[in-house]
Design a protein around this motif. Structure first.
Motif, mmCIF file in Angstrom:
data_model
loop_
_atom_site.group_PDB
_atom_site.id
_atom_site.type_symbol
_atom_site.label_atom_id
_atom_site.label_comp_id
_atom_site.label_asym_id
_atom_site.label_seq_id
_atom_site.Cartn_x
_atom_site.Cartn_y
_atom_site.Cartn_z
ATOM 1 N N GLU A 81 0.846 -1.187 0.000
ATOM 2 C CA GLU A 81 0.000 0.000 0.000
ATOM 3 C C GLU A 81 0.882 1.238 0.000
ATOM 4 O O GLU A 81 1.969 1.236 0.581
ATOM 5 C CB GLU A 81 -0.901 0.018 1.246
ATOM 6 C CG GLU A 81 -1.852 -1.140 1.310
ATOM 7 C CD GLU A 81 -2.628 -1.226 2.602
ATOM 8 O OE1 GLU A 81 -3.559 -2.047 2.646
ATOM 9 O OE2 GLU A 81 -2.330 -0.491 3.560
ATOM 10 N N ARG A 94 -3.810 0.661 -3.057
ATOM 11 C CA ARG A 94 -3.536 -0.704 -2.591
ATOM 12 C C ARG A 94 -3.365 -1.592 -3.815
ATOM 13 O O ARG A 94 -4.254 -1.698 -4.658
ATOM 14 C CB ARG A 94 -4.694 -1.216 -1.748
ATOM 15 C CG ARG A 94 -4.452 -2.576 -1.150
ATOM 16 C CD ARG A 94 -5.669 -2.958 -0.324
ATOM 17 N NE ARG A 94 -5.552 -3.801 0.759
ATOM 18 C CZ ARG A 94 -5.164 -5.076 0.849
ATOM 19 N NH1 ARG A 94 -4.839 -5.623 0.028
ATOM 20 N NH2 ARG A 94 -5.092 -5.829 1.836
ATOM 21 N N ILE A 137 -6.200 0.239 6.252
ATOM 22 C CA ILE A 137 -4.802 0.460 5.913
ATOM 23 C C ILE A 137 -3.950 -0.403 6.839
ATOM 24 O O ILE A 137 -4.185 -0.455 8.041
ATOM 25 C CB ILE A 137 -4.402 1.952 5.997
ATOM 26 C CG1 ILE A 137 -2.944 2.140 5.578
ATOM 27 C CG2 ILE A 137 -4.657 2.525 7.365
ATOM 28 C CD1 ILE A 137 -2.564 3.584 5.342
#
Length: 163
Positions: A81, A94, A137
């Motif tokens: 990411e 991503r 995340i």
């Protein structure tokens, strides 16, 4: 830490995240070779007999299965990411194997990190919220690394000069 902040310019910061890699490819090949060599030791007793040909396929299947498992693991861990923070925007990308590229962007002022100690797919689940969306995340990081990531995100999103 399997993430790294870098200042790409005075007005932009970039965060790169990747899964932890405890066994590099060279180490994986050493493990496969060791399994093969240790598997050959019992076959020395039946060398020259028909029994060798009955046992050898099982050794080769074991070695091939181990090698394929390592390859599948490396492919699955090739996800990464990238979060780019400019003066006005937060942009998350991503990239995962066998999945389309996923992107999220919002005004940096409205982006807010959140940590969910329980209730997420992993403990201390970290998300970014903004523009009416909530995105994950660093879900592949360890529990302690996600807490550290959350602290870094709070500091850097609130103060653009940190870094």
């Amino acid at each position: 830490m399997p993430y790294h902040w870098e200042n790409t310019s005075d007005a932009e910061q970039r965060l790169r995240l990747w899964p932890h890699n405890s066994l590099p490819p060279r180490g994986a090949m050493a493990v496969v070779l060791a399994v093969f060599l240790f598997g050959l030791i019992p076959l020395l007793a039946v060398l020259g007999s028909v029994l060798l040909w009955g046992l050898l396929p099982f050794l080769l299947l074991t070695v091939a299965g181990l090698w394929l498992a390592f390859e599948a693991n490396y492919r699955a861990r090739s996800v990464h990411e990238v979060l780019t923070l400019s003066d006005t925007q937060a942009h998350l990308v991503r990239l995962a194997p066998r999945a389309p590229r996923q992107e999220w962007q919002c005004n940096r002022y409205w982006a807010r990190p959140e940590i969910h100690p329980v209730g997420g797919p992993v403990p201390n689940y970290v998300t970014l919220a903004g523009e009416g969306r909530v995105v994950e995340i660093g879900a592949f990081l360890s529990e302690d690394e996600r807490v550290s990531l959350y602290d870094d995100l709070v500091k850097r999103l609130r103060d653009p000069t940190v870094g």
